[in-house]
Scaffold this active site. Structure first.
Site, PDB file in Angstrom:
ATOM      1  N   GLU A  32      54.019  76.722  30.431  1.00  0.00           N
ATOM      2  CA  GLU A  32      55.242  77.288  31.020  1.00  0.00           C
ATOM      3  C   GLU A  32      55.830  76.401  32.110  1.00  0.00           C
ATOM      4  OE1 GLU A  32      52.593  79.012  30.258  1.00  0.00           O
ATOM      5  OE2 GLU A  32      53.400  80.339  28.722  1.00  0.00           O
ATOM      6  N   HIS A  77      50.848  91.971  29.301  1.00  0.00           N
ATOM      7  CA  HIS A  77      52.051  91.980  28.472  1.00  0.00           C
ATOM      8  C   HIS A  77      52.979  93.087  28.911  1.00  0.00           C
ATOM      9  CE1 HIS A  77      48.864  90.121  26.071  1.00  0.00           C
ATOM     10  NE2 HIS A  77      49.806  89.411  25.499  1.00  0.00           N
TER      11      HIS A  77
END
Lengths: 258, 450
Positions: free
Chosen positions: A74, A144
Site C-alpha cells: 500500500e 475488514h
C-alpha cells in the site's frame, strides 16, 4: 488529493440505468478513463475486475497500461500514485480495504497532503484519487470492517468523501444512476428528510441505520427526526449542519444524536 | 552460476544443483509459477558473500589518472571545466552557508563535502529534461552550468532565498533550508521524510513512459534511506511495471551516526538490485567519470528498454578545515576534517580523526578531477586562484542580497493547502489579520513583506 471511501451519485435528469454502488463506481471509472487519456487505474487485483468488482471490463476496454495490478504494497501504491500525479497525469489508486490503508499513512499525510503547500505551489499531486472500500464484508472482523476516516479528518491538504456504501457484498442498494458523466458538488451535506425535534447526522452505512431509527422514532415515540447525510468528512459542511442543528435545538432543546 | 570478484574468492549468487546426466523430461522440471529454476538434490544455503562483494567501477585512480583509456568518456574540455567549477562552486556555497548557520543567520544547513562527485557527475550525464527526485544532498544536481549561472542552472540567489526562507523563495519560505525545488529545471521539491521520493519517482517514470519516450526519471537517496520500506516498494514497482527510472544511491558510510555495519548486513545496496530484477552496478562515487559513465549508460538503457537501473555510488562525508573557517573570509583548502550530517550534528562523537584523515588526504572528488585537468594542461594555479576569488565573490553577493530580503507575508501561511482556499482557511487568515491589527506590535512584522 482526494480519498474516496466509496461514493454514490444521486439522481439527476437524463438517461439512467439501474446500478448498484459498485457498478456505479465502474461507470464513473469508465467515464474518467474515456475522457482523460492520462488517467490510469491501479492497485491489487484491479486487472481481473477487483475483489469488489469495481474495475470489471476496464482493462479489456482501455488496455493493460492503463488498468493494471501493482505488487501487494500500500505504501508503494500511494507513493506510485503521487508520482503519476506529480507529472500531471490522473492517478486512481485502489486500496483493497480501508483497513489496509495504514502502511500508506506516511505517503498520504506527510507527502500527498503537503505536496502543494511545502513546494510553494511549484508541484502538486492534485490529480490523485485514492479509493478504499470500508464496512463491506460482514464476516471480516477486525481487519475488514474499520472506519479509519477519523485518522485523516484532521489532515489539512486532503479531501475525504464518504457516501452511502452498503452493508454487505450481496445486499447492494440499487438506484437509478445516470449513464452520462456529470458532476456533483463536494463538501455539501444532504438533508435526506426534514424534522423538527432532533437532528441526526451520519455517513456511510449508518445512514441506512439512522433512516430506520428516524422511522421508528416517529412511529413509536412521536419524535420528528431530521436526517442528514454528511457525505464529506473533510471538509465537512459546517453551514448545513449548524443551521439544521440550530433549528431543532431552539425548538425543543433536545440532545443531538450522531 | 557464480560471480567472480576481482582477485580472491567467489561470490555465489545461486546454488548450483546437480546437473542432469541427460535431458530432463518436462515432468522433471519444477512447474511452480513463482520461480523458474532447476531442482537441487543437495541441501545448501546461498551464502551472502559480503567480503568479496560487487566490485567498485572506477575510471581514474586516486591521483586522477585514467586506468583504461577506453573508459575515459573523453568529455570536451569545456564540459570538464564545468564539472570542476560546479563542484567547487558548490563547495564554496557550502562553506559560506554552513558558517552562516553557525552564526545564527540561517536555521539549518547540510553540506555536500566529499560527495560532490556523485551529484555533479550524475547530473552531467542526464538530459536537461529528465525529472529528478532528490533526498537533500543533491544541490549539485541543479547546478548544471555554473560558469554561466545567470542564464543556465539554478541561480545562487534562489538557493540562498530558500535557505533564508525570504520573500524571494519560490517555495514561499515554508520549509527548512536545503529543501529546494524547481519545475523549470525538472527538480521536484525536496521533503524531509526519507525515501518517500522513491516510489514517487517510479510513478512519475510510469506516467512519463506513457507520455514521452525520451525522458528518464532519476531518484537519489542515501544508503540509510534505502532501509525504509518505501525503498523496497519503489524497487519492486519499478521492476514489475517496467519504468524508465535510475535509482542512484549515495553510500557515504553513515546515516547520521549509524555506520553501515548497523544499517545492513548484505553487500550494500547494489546487491539488493538483482533480488528485485534490477540491473545494478557499484561505482566509485569520488570518481566523477565513473559516476558519469554509469549514469549515462543506465539512463540511456532505462529509456530505450523501459527498465529500471540501480547505481550505488560509494563515497564519504568530509568537511573542509579541521578548525572552523573564519566567518565568511577565505576559502581554505578543499578537503579537511570531519564532515557532519548537518548543522545539527557533531560527528566527532562517532568518527575517529584517523578515519576521516584518510578520506580527506587520499581521496577527494575535486582534487582527483583537478589532477586529471592539470595533466592535460587544462587548469593551473593561476586559474584556480582566479576562480576561487570569482566564485567566492558570486556566492557572497548572493548571500548578502538574501540577508537583506524580507520574509514572505504572513498571509502565505494559508494558501496552497488546497488549490482553492476553502472558507474555513479564509476565515482563519482573516482572524490573523485582525489579530495583527490589534497586537501587531508584539510581532517582528518589520521583517516580513506586507
Amino acid at each position: 488529493m482526494t480519498i474516496l471511501f466509496l461514493f454514490k451519485f444521486h439522481i439527476s435528469p437524463g438517461q439512467t440505468q439501474k446500478m448498484n454502488l459498485f457498478q456505479s463506481i465502474t461507470s464513473a471509472l469508465d467515464n474518467a478513463l474515456a475522457k482523460d487519456p492520462t488517467a490510469v487505474v491501479f492497485g491489487e487485483d484491479v486487472a481481473f475486475g477487483g475483489v469488489f468488482r469495481c474495475t470489471v471490463g476496464l482493462r479489456d476496454k482501455y488496455g493493460k497500461d492503463r488498468v493494471f495490478n501493482t505488487p501487494l504494497c500500500e505504501q508503494g501504491i500511494v507513493g506510485f500514485g503521487i508520482g503519476i500525479a506529480v507529472t500531471g497525469a490522473t492517478a486512481i489508486a485502489e486500496i483493497q480495504f480501508a483497513d489496509y490503508i495504514f502502511p500508506a499513512f506516511d505517503q498520504i499525510v506527510n507527502e500527498a497532503a503537503k505536496y502543494r503547500y511545502r513546494s510553494g505551489d511549484l508541484f502538486n499531486c492534485g490529480s490523485l484519487t485514492i479509493r478504499a472500500p470500508w464496512g463491506c464484508v460482514g464476516h471480516g472482523a477486525l481487519y475488514h470492517s474499520q472506519s479509519p476516516e477519523a485518522f485523516f479528518a484532521h489532515c489539512p491538504g486532503i479531501k475525504q468523501e464518504k457516501e452511502n456504501p452498503t452493508d454487505s457484498e450481496i445486499d447492494l442498494d440499487m438506484e437509478q444512476v445516470p449513464i452520462e458523466p456529470y458532476t456533483i458538488p463536494l463538501s455539501q451535506a444532504e438533508v435526506l428528510q426534514t424534522g423538527s425535534d432532533v437532528t441526526m447526522v451520519a455517513w456511510g452505512t449508518q445512514v441506512h441505520v439512522i433512516k430506520e431509527v428516524a422511522a421508528m422514532a416517529q412511529e413509536k415515540l412521536g419524535v420528528s427526526c431530521e436526517v442528514i447525510d454528511l457525505r464529506t468528512i473533510l471538509p465537512w459542511d459546517t453551514e448545513t449542519i449548524c443551521k439544521e442543528q440550530l433549528l431543532t435545538f431552539f425548538k425543543f432543546s433536545k440532545p443531538i444524536v450522531q | 552460476m557464480s560471480l567472480k570478484g576481482r582477485g580472491r574468492g567467489t561470490a555465489h549468487l545461486y546454488v548450483v544443483g546437480a546437473w542432469p546426466r541427460d535431458a530432463e523430461s518436462p515432468e522433471e522440471r519444477p512447474q511452480f509459477p513463482g520461480a523458474s529454476a532447476e531442482f537441487a538434490e543437495r541441501l545448501e544455503f546461498i551464502q551472502p558473500q559480503v567480503l568479496a562483494g560487487i566490485p567498485v567501477y572506477r575510471v581514474m585512480d586516486r591521483q586522477g589518472q585514467v586506468l583504461r583509456p577506453s573508459e575515459d568518456p573523453q568529455l570536451p574540455k569545456e564540459q570538464v571545466l564545468k564539472l570542476y567549477r560546479t563542484m567547487t562552486l558548490l563547495n564554496t556555497m557550502d562553506r559560506i552557508l554552513y558558517e552562516s548557520q553557525r552564526q545564527g543567520r540561517i536555521s539549518f544547513y547540510m553540506t555536500n563535502y566529499g560527495e560532490e562527485g556523485t551529484h555533479v557527475g550524475s547530473a552531467a550525464a542526464l538530459d536537461a529534461s529528465d525529472l529528478v527526485f532528490g533526498q537533500y544532498r543533491e544541490a549539485g544536481v541543479t547546478q548544471v552550468s555554473p560558469g554561466v549561472l545567470l542564464y543556465r542552472g539554478y541561480p545562487l540567489e534562489l538557493f540562498m532565498a530558500q535557505c533564508y526562507g525570504n520573500a524571494r523563495d519560490p517555495g514561499k519560505g515554508r520549509q527548512m533550508p536545503v529543501h529546494y525545488g524547481c519545475p523549470e529545471r525538472h527538480f521536484v521539491t525536496i521533503s524531509s521524510p526519507l525515501a518517500t521520493q522513491i516510489p514517487q519517482a517510479v510513478g512519475a517514470a510510469y506516467a512519463i513512459k506513457r507520455a514521452d519516450a525520451s525522458r528518464a526519471v532519476v531518484c537519489y537517496f542515501g544508503e540509510g534511506a534505502a532501509s525504509e520500506g518505501d525503498a523496497h516498494a519503489g524497487f519492486n514497482f519499478a521492476a514489475t511495471l517496467e519504468c524508465p527510472v535510475v535509482f542512484f544511491c549515495r553510500n557515504n558510510g553513515y546515516a547520521i551516526s549509524t555506520p553501515t555495519s548497523e544499517q545492513y548486513r548484505g553487500d550494500g545496496i547494489a546487491a539488493r538490485g538483482p533480488g528485485y530484477g534490477l540491473l545494478s552496478i557499484r561505482v566509485d562515487g569520488n570518481d566523477v567519470f565513473a559516476v558519469y559513465n554509469a549514469t549515462r549508460e543506465a539512463r540511456r538503457r532505462a529509456v530505450a528498454e523501459n527498465q529500471p537501473f540501480l547505481i550505488e555510488a560509494m563515497t564519504y562525508r568530509v568537511r573542509p578545515g579541521k578548525k572552523p573557517d573564519p566567518p565568511l573570509r577565505g576559502l581554505g583548502k578543499v578537503g579537511g576534517g570531519i564532515g557532519h550530517h548537518s548543522t545539527s550534528d557533531d560527528s566527532s562523537a562517532y568518527r575517529s580523526v584517523d578515519e576521516v584523515n584518510y578520506w580527506d588526504k587520499q581521496d577527494h572528488p575535486i582534487s582527483r578531477l583537478r589532477h586529471y585537468m592539470a595533466r592535460r594542461q587544462w587548469w593551473d594555479e593561476a586559474q584556480e586562484k582566479a576562480w576561487r576569488k570569482n566564485s567566492r565573490k558570486m556566492v557572497l553577493e548572493a548571500f548578502e542580497q538574501a540577508e537583506r530580503e524580507p520574509k514572505p507575508p504572513p498571509q502565505l501561511l494559508f494558501s496552497d493547502v488546497y488549490r482553492e482556499m476553502p472558507p474555513r482557511l479564509r476565515q482563519q487568515r482573516e482572524q490573523l489579520e485582525r489579530h495583527l491589527e490589534t497586537y501587531g506590535e508584539h510581532y517582528p512584522l518589520q521583517q516580513f513583506q506586507k
